[in-house]
Scaffold this motif. Structure first.
Motif, short mmCIF file in Angstrom:
data_model
loop_
_atom_site.label_atom_id
_atom_site.label_comp_id
_atom_site.label_asym_id
_atom_site.label_seq_id
_atom_site.Cartn_x
_atom_site.Cartn_y
_atom_site.Cartn_z
N SER A 1 0.82 -1.22 0.00
CA SER A 1 0.00 0.00 0.00
C SER A 1 0.85 1.26 0.00
O SER A 1 0.56 2.21 -0.73
CB SER A 1 -0.90 0.04 1.24
N GLU B 1 1.13 4.14 -2.87
CA GLU B 1 0.84 5.54 -2.54
C GLU B 1 1.96 6.45 -3.02
O GLU B 1 1.73 7.48 -3.66
CB GLU B 1 0.64 5.68 -1.02
N LEU C 1 2.04 6.71 -6.80
CA LEU C 1 0.96 7.59 -7.26
C LEU C 1 1.29 9.06 -7.00
O LEU C 1 1.11 9.91 -7.87
CB LEU C 1 -0.36 7.21 -6.57
N GLN D 1 -3.10 -1.89 -5.54
CA GLN D 1 -2.06 -0.91 -5.87
C GLN D 1 -1.73 -0.94 -7.37
O GLN D 1 -1.25 0.04 -7.93
CB GLN D 1 -0.79 -1.14 -5.04
N LYS E 1 -4.24 1.34 -8.68
CA LYS E 1 -3.98 2.70 -8.18
C LYS E 1 -2.82 3.37 -8.92
O LYS E 1 -2.94 4.52 -9.38
CB LYS E 1 -3.67 2.61 -6.68
#
Ligand code: ZN
Lengths: 278, 316
Positions: A135, A139, A142, A175, A178
């Motif tokens: 995760s 993050e 991104l 992910q 994402k």
């Protein structure tokens, strides 16, 4: 046999063995003085084998001196599933890995310059849980994409990963979506995205952001593939050739643009980015 | 006759006994009380069992050989299905099918994995494990849906993308990655429903939805329990432990905000009552279609980006 076709494929054998004075090449077993090894960018002077780099070693090789500014460095794994297996709890092993590597996660992000071209960059580090995509990794990747989007600068990701991180379950799988959502948005502002695949780039990472660069570049002899070798061998019930799932195999089948030796990588990135004509 | 798992043994015995009593007195005088009592007891035990399934038991139900597959839903949930074949580049993958379909009064593009229910079908359908041409066909149909302004419905039921030489040769990772990237910006609503097994990248490759739904006894996971057990436990016999640890059930994933809603299955699983299962699916899909149709394209894409940006839990 060409030098890039390795006879050994197991993960352990590919790792260069380091001690105080010399480095043993992970491919030809040559003993190389540590200083020579690093002077040649962790590429074996005898056989050309490209050893793995830490994220900061990579950043040092690619970005202009003193231009790197790390971002999102505080973002680190939590333990959303309270995952425990034979080695212990995910939480404890994350802590141990952080202490051992000095990294908070499997990716280091920031901004810097490549021959004066400003870029947003994300560099994965295989030492942290096999460079797996959790995760916090997702993050950071991104956010680095969003930074490129907002500041209209090119985005470069160096991948080195075994795939999605099992210890975060389906959240790790998410992910993939994402990070690709971040990459997809770059297209709207026509912002370049270059993916560099290094040893190894497999599983959920090759099946997400690593494969959708405007230009996909790989280092020679890197392990690149989707399914695990053993899984494929069990499915088809036959042994696979040694060069299966390498950079060269991917080039041959049309999924990467270029194989570039490490010493030419920085110049090649500059050459690609200078064609960005906006 | 249903197939029972080991953990359903006592229920199987009770159901057999009820059948037997009913057959002894078909005119239903003699054993009415006993039958009623047994049925009550059986229903209670079912509620107890199916309300508290372990993750591993859920995995088994999700893989039940008689669980409805996409072709069943095509006839029970949809009408006017027009199957569209091929990726226009290599071939037509029968593990992943799609086409125009109508649900209620709404016209949609329907795409999904289709497992077989017997050996012949499974050979034809490759056990629902799609190859790159399957994922590329899916993307072609999504693009067509965008052109025709049709919402996309994806039914997910696969162990994973096919892990074989052809997959690697023809770019399984590129096909999956491209779908993830394209679905992120597709200009029509996307609803993804995990009907059985949501196996890793092969599931996600048609799973980037504005609404993501799961059947109550389906599973959605980054790796199969067997795969996880053989890597982390170094022994596939630890699959039940790995299944618990991976938290792949609908309830867990609703709590982790990976999915938006759970569609309840009949007691004991979807395979026990296709009709009821299909009605529930239809009701929930129509609800989400109505909700998503209210958004402008830019609003839809903004919400989708925010939804996927928020995926994951970490510390900062
Ligand atoms: Zn060497």
């Amino acid at each position: 046999m060409p030098w890039f076709i390795k006879s050994k494929t197991s993960e352990e054998k590919r790792k260069p063995v380091k001690d105080d004075i010399w480095v043993k090449c992970g491919s030809c077993n040559a003993h190389v003085f540590k200083e020579d090894w690093f002077n040649s960018l962790s590429v074996c002077p005898k056989c050309g084998f490209h050893g793995r780099l830490t994220a900061y070693e990579r950043i040092g090789q690619i970005l202009d001196i003193d231009t790197f500014k790390e971002m999102f460095g505080r973002i680190s794994p939590s333990d959303p599933l309270s995952f425990v297996w034979t080695r212990g709890s995910y939480k404890d092993i994350v802590k141990q890995t952080q202490d051992k590597t000095g990294l908070n996660e499997s990716v280091v992000c920031g901004i810097g310059k490549i021959h004066d071209i400003p870029v947003s960059i994300a560099v994965m580090d295989f030492r942290f849980f096999g460079g797996s995509l959790g995760s916090a990794t997702g993050e950071k990747i991104l956010l680095a994409a969003n930074y490129a989007y907002e500041h209209k600068i090119p985005y470069i990701i160096f991948s080195a990963s075994g795939g999605a991180r099992m210890q975060e379950g389906t959240l790790s799988l998410m992910q993939m979506a994402k990070t690709c959502a971040g990459i997809a948005r770059l297209r709207e502002k026509k912002i370049p995205y270059v993916s560099v695949l290094t040893d190894p780039t497999t599983g959920g990472v090759i099946a997400s952001y690593a494969m959708v660069g405007d230009v996909n570049i790989a280092e020679p002899g890197a392990l690149i593939g989707f399914a695990g070798r053993r899984v494929i061998e069990q499915t088809i019930r036959q042994k696979l050739p040694d060069n299966f799932q390498t950079s060269e195999y991917f080039l041959e089948h049309g999924f990467i643009d270029l194989i570039v030796e490490r010493k030419k990588l920085k110049d090649t990135l500059k050459n690609v980015l200078q064609y960005y004509n906006r | 006759m249903n197939d029972y798992f080991d953990f359903e043994k006592s229920i199987a015995e009770m159901e057999k006994m009820i059948e037997k009593l009913k057959s002894i007195s078909p005119d239903q005088n003699h054993y009415n009380d006993e039958i009623a009592e047994l049925e009550k007891k059986c229903a209670l035990q079912k509620q107890e069992l199916y309300g508290n399934l372990t993750a591993w038991q859920t995995v088994q139900i999700a893989r039940h050989p008689k669980r409805p597959v996409l072709l069943d839903y095509i006839s029970l949930v949809f009408s006017d299905f027009v199957e569209l074949h091929g990726d226009r580049s290599f071939g037509d993958d029968q593990a992943l099918i799609g086409g125009f379909a109508t649900i209620g009064k709404r016209r949609v593009m329907l795409i999904g994995h289709n497992k077989g229910k017997n050996v012949d079908e499974n050979i034809k359908r490759n056990f629902g494990q799609a190859k790159p041409e399957g994922y590329r066909k899916a993307l072609r149909l999504m693009r067509l849906a965008e052109k025709y302004n049709l919402p996309v419905l994806c039914f997910i039921d696969t162990q994973g993308a096919y892990p074989g030489i052809e997959g690697e040769e023809r770019g399984q990772p590129e096909a999956i990655a491209t779908n993830l990237t394209e679905m992120a910006r597709l200009e029509v609503p996307i609803i993804a429903l995990i009907t059985g097994e949501g196996g890793s990248g092969g599931a996600l490759a048609i799973g980037v939805g504005d609404s993501v739904l799961m059947m109550s006894h389906s599973v959605y996971s980054v790796i199969s329990p067997e795969g996880c057990a053989s890597i982390l436990w170094r022994d596939a016999s630890f699959s039940p432990q790995a299944a618990e640890a991976l938290k792949p059930t609908a309830q867990s994933l609703l709590a982790l905000k990976v999915i938006d809603e759970i569609i309840p299955e009949p007691l004991g699983g979807a395979h026990r009552n296709y009709e009821q299962t299909s009605q529930e699916i239809k009701r929930v899909l129509l609800k989400h279609l109505k909700r998503l149709s209210a958004f402008s394209t830019s609003k839809l894409l903004k919400l989708r980006f925010e939804k996927y940006s928020a995926m994951g839990l970490f510390s900062d």
